[in-house]
Design an enzyme around this catalytic site. Structure first.
Site, PDB file in Angstrom:
ATOM      1  CG  ASP A  67      -0.347  -0.545   2.471  1.00  0.00           C
ATOM      2  OD1 ASP A  67       0.889  -0.493   2.597  1.00  0.00           O
ATOM      3  OD2 ASP A  67      -1.093  -1.026   3.331  1.00  0.00           O
ATOM      4  CG  HIS A 130      -5.919  -2.515   8.696  1.00  0.00           C
ATOM      5  ND1 HIS A 130      -6.069  -1.187   9.080  1.00  0.00           N
ATOM      6  CD2 HIS A 130      -4.599  -2.780   8.877  1.00  0.00           C
ATOM      7  CE1 HIS A 130      -4.898  -0.701   9.451  1.00  0.00           C
ATOM      8  NE2 HIS A 130      -3.995  -1.651   9.344  1.00  0.00           N
ATOM      9  CD  GLU A 135      -8.811   0.628   7.660  1.00  0.00           C
ATOM     10  OE1 GLU A 135      -8.677  -0.370   8.403  1.00  0.00           O
ATOM     11  OE2 GLU A 135      -8.299   1.732   7.922  1.00  0.00           O
TER      12      GLU A 135
END
Ligand code: F6R
Length: 234
Positions: A67, A130, A135
């Site tokens: 990410d 998560h 999430e």
């Protein structure tokens, strides 16, 4: 899902570093999926130490980060690009052209697939369950996409990385999806410290995917190891 507990995060990180080094040695073209955050710092330190001692050759290895925040300039000290350079990439002989991060206007899942997929995915876990920035509410078939961070994640990351100032934490990120993560051949999830006790307990009780606890998706993967330290383990 296999659970292995170590007395300390240091011992756990050294164990995982050994597995990664072994993979680099046996498959010099291997691909790693990598996490950022506080948890893998000791792991990256152990890999840097190994490189200094043994010159393990990372030159053909590919890495795919899970990410990246949106709306932070890429040279901002809290981007995951800077984190990776600081903690790992500058410490080993990796070819930076083969280190990938999810970006807007790019099909990251296609890129990963076309480069041969991920051999070993390293994950941390949020206190809300998560993985990546998937999430609660993230779908099982989610791919890399823009995600909104929950207030819990913003608060935790503010305290850890932004001097407690939630205004400074980006509210969105781009993250590999749950489906993207499950495509890795092997997955190792690290959970260290008191704050991860509740999620480790939940992981141990998982029997099926629960959309409110994204890490529960790991139950569907055939090769997942959860590595904890004593503080995270009851
Ligand atoms: C980071 C990431 C996140 C973290 C998680 C735990 O790339 O994908 O899922 O692994 O937020 O963060 P730490 O390790 O700081 O507790």
């Amino acid at each position: 899902m296999q659970f292995i507990n170590f007395k300390t995060a240091q011992a756990a990180s050294e164990y995982v570093a050994k597995q990664m080094v072994q993979l680099v040695k046996t498959n010099p073209n291997a691909s790693f999926g990598l996490a950022t955050g506080s948890t893998p710092i000791l792991l990256y330190e152990a890999l840097a130490k190994d490189y200094q001692a043994n010159q393990t050759n990372w030159s053909q290895i590919k890495t795919f980060n899970l990410d990246e925040y949106l709306n932070l300039p890429l040279d901002h000290p809290q981007t995951y690009h800077v984190f990776m350079n600081q903690h790992l990439f500058s410490k080993i002989n990796i070819n930076l052209d083969q280190t990938y991060f999810p970006q807007l206007d790019q099909n990251y899942d296609y890129l990963i697939d076309s480069l041969g997929g991920i051999d070993l995915q390293i994950l941390g876990i949020g206190t809300n369950g998560h993985i990546g920035f998937n999430e609660p509410g993230s779908a099982l078939d989610s791919l890399t996409r823009v995600v909104d961070l929950t207030q819990e994640t913003i608060n935790v990351n503010a305290n850890k990385f932004f001097d407690g100032n939630t205004d400074l934490v980006p509210k969105q990120a781009i993250s590999m999806g749950i489906s993207s993560i499950l495509k890795a051949k092997k997955i190792i999830l690290l959970a260290f410290g008191q704050s991860k006790k509740a999620v480790v307990k939940t992981l141990k009780s998982i029997t099926k995917f629960d959309i409110n606890f994204p890490a529960s998706a790991l139950i569907l993967h055939p090769d997942v190891t959860i590595i904890s330290d004593d503080e995270a383990n009851e």
